[in-house]
Design a protein around this motif. Structure first.
Motif, PDB file in Angstrom:
ATOM      1  N   HIS B  35       0.824  -1.212   0.000  1.00  0.00           N
ATOM      2  CA  HIS B  35       0.000   0.000   0.000  1.00  0.00           C
ATOM      3  C   HIS B  35       0.857   1.262   0.000  1.00  0.00           C
ATOM      4  O   HIS B  35       1.995   1.246   0.496  1.00  0.00           O
ATOM      5  CB  HIS B  35      -0.869   0.051   1.256  1.00  0.00           C
ATOM      6  CG  HIS B  35      -1.867  -1.031   1.390  1.00  0.00           C
ATOM      7  ND1 HIS B  35      -3.204  -0.858   1.073  1.00  0.00           N
ATOM      8  CD2 HIS B  35      -1.744  -2.300   1.849  1.00  0.00           C
ATOM      9  CE1 HIS B  35      -3.863  -1.978   1.337  1.00  0.00           C
ATOM     10  NE2 HIS B  35      -3.002  -2.874   1.806  1.00  0.00           N
ATOM     11  N   LYS B 104      -5.589  -8.020   7.923  1.00  0.00           N
ATOM     12  CA  LYS B 104      -5.787  -6.799   7.146  1.00  0.00           C
ATOM     13  C   LYS B 104      -5.453  -5.577   7.984  1.00  0.00           C
ATOM     14  O   LYS B 104      -6.343  -4.937   8.575  1.00  0.00           O
ATOM     15  CB  LYS B 104      -7.222  -6.736   6.642  1.00  0.00           C
ATOM     16  CG  LYS B 104      -7.574  -7.883   5.697  1.00  0.00           C
ATOM     17  CD  LYS B 104      -9.027  -7.785   5.256  1.00  0.00           C
ATOM     18  CE  LYS B 104      -9.384  -8.891   4.292  1.00  0.00           C
ATOM     19  NZ  LYS B 104     -10.791  -8.770   3.816  1.00  0.00           N
ATOM     20  N   CYS B 105      -4.190  -5.245   8.048  1.00  0.00           N
ATOM     21  CA  CYS B 105      -3.751  -4.048   8.750  1.00  0.00           C
ATOM     22  C   CYS B 105      -2.374  -3.682   8.203  1.00  0.00           C
ATOM     23  O   CYS B 105      -1.833  -4.366   7.343  1.00  0.00           O
ATOM     24  CB  CYS B 105      -3.683  -4.269  10.263  1.00  0.00           C
ATOM     25  SG  CYS B 105      -2.492  -5.515  10.795  1.00  0.00           S
ATOM     26  N   PHE B 106      -1.812  -2.585   8.701  1.00  0.00           N
ATOM     27  CA  PHE B 106      -0.489  -2.160   8.274  1.00  0.00           C
ATOM     28  C   PHE B 106       0.491  -2.422   9.416  1.00  0.00           C
ATOM     29  O   PHE B 106       0.525  -1.678  10.381  1.00  0.00           O
ATOM     30  CB  PHE B 106      -0.489  -0.669   7.928  1.00  0.00           C
ATOM     31  CG  PHE B 106      -1.432  -0.307   6.809  1.00  0.00           C
ATOM     32  CD1 PHE B 106      -2.241   0.803   6.909  1.00  0.00           C
ATOM     33  CD2 PHE B 106      -1.499  -1.076   5.657  1.00  0.00           C
ATOM     34  CE1 PHE B 106      -3.099   1.153   5.876  1.00  0.00           C
ATOM     35  CE2 PHE B 106      -2.358  -0.730   4.625  1.00  0.00           C
ATOM     36  CZ  PHE B 106      -3.162   0.388   4.732  1.00  0.00           C
ATOM     37  N   GLN B 107       1.245  -3.498   9.288  1.00  0.00           N
ATOM     38  CA  GLN B 107       2.168  -3.862  10.353  1.00  0.00           C
ATOM     39  C   GLN B 107       3.485  -3.100  10.238  1.00  0.00           C
ATOM     40  O   GLN B 107       4.087  -2.735  11.242  1.00  0.00           O
ATOM     41  CB  GLN B 107       2.443  -5.366  10.332  1.00  0.00           C
ATOM     42  CG  GLN B 107       3.371  -5.830  11.435  1.00  0.00           C
ATOM     43  CD  GLN B 107       3.648  -7.318  11.350  1.00  0.00           C
ATOM     44  OE1 GLN B 107       3.462  -7.937  10.306  1.00  0.00           O
ATOM     45  NE2 GLN B 107       4.099  -7.902  12.444  1.00  0.00           N
TER      46      GLN B 107
END
Lengths: 108, 119
Positions: B35, B104-107
């Motif tokens: 992303h 579903k996240c931004f690690q």
């Protein structure tokens, strides 16, 4: 698009306080809700994913709850390093992701 | 460990173009969708674009659709964002971000690169 609304927009608190930040989705997002902490000049840091799962390495004083449209982030006992801006983020409509507007947590 | 390093930001005039890069290391880049997220000065976070692991599908925020193009080169472990027809409202720090496996996240995030659109 799914809209995310955080409250409050800003908050003053003292070290040791218990703090709760809320996030409301414009439609049900099940548990597809994440929380991030951001300090000035830095990238956001993942705190909580899937509404209530604590990211590895994040202190246990952080917790998340909720499902559907209403969610909360709780800090059980504020520490000096917790003063920052917090964002919720829905990933239900991935890849089209939306964030809340942020909650700025300041020292009282 | 996972490292994401953005580059390519700078000052550009309205209507101009810029290409951002995100060099990835510490993980199998070709296995992950990636992303771009941006943050205007003093403002909140805004998702910009997503590309699948193999580049087969790309998705954009309405605010950049038709002007920005996300791409990747898996042989170089690099993510790109081509930005055309830039506007003052595109002024922001641009971050590349990686999700963890199956969540579903931004690690992981890069350090960001600042794009300023100004005459």
């Amino acid at each position: 698009d799914i809209q995310m609304t955080q409250s409050p927009s800003s908050l003053s608190a003292s070290v040791g306080d218990r703090v709760t930040i809320t996030c409301r989705a414009s439609q049900s997002i099940s548990s597809y809700l994440n929380w991030y902490q951001q300090k000035p000049g830095k990238a956001p840091k993942l705190l909580i994913y899937a509404a209530s799962s604590l990211q590895s390495g994040v202190p246990s004083r952080f917790s998340g709850s909720g499902s559907g449209t209403d969610f909360t982030l709780t800090i059980s006992s504020l520490q000096p390093e917790d003063f920052a801006t917090y964002y919720c983020q829905q990933s239900y409509s991935t890849p089209s992701i939306t964030f809340g507007q942020g909650t700025r947590l300041e020292i009282k | 460990q996972v490292q994401l390093v953005e580059s390519g930001g700078g000052v550009v005039q309205p209507g101009g173009s810029l290409r951002l890069s995100c060099a990835a290391s510490g993980f199998t880049f070709s296995s992950y969708g990636m992303h771009w997220v941006r943050q205007a000065p003093g403002k909140g976070l805004e998702w910009v674009a997503f590309i699948r692991y193999d580049g087969s599908n790309k998705y954009y925020a309405d605010s950049v659709k038709g002007r920005f193009t996300i791409s990747r080169d898996n042989s170089k472990n690099t993510l790109y964002l081509q930005m055309n027809s830039l506007r003052a409202e595109d002024t922001a720090v641009y971050y590349c971000a990686k999700p963890p496996p199956r969540v579903k996240c931004f690690q992981h995030w890069g350090q960001g690169t600042l794009v300023t659109v100004s005459s």
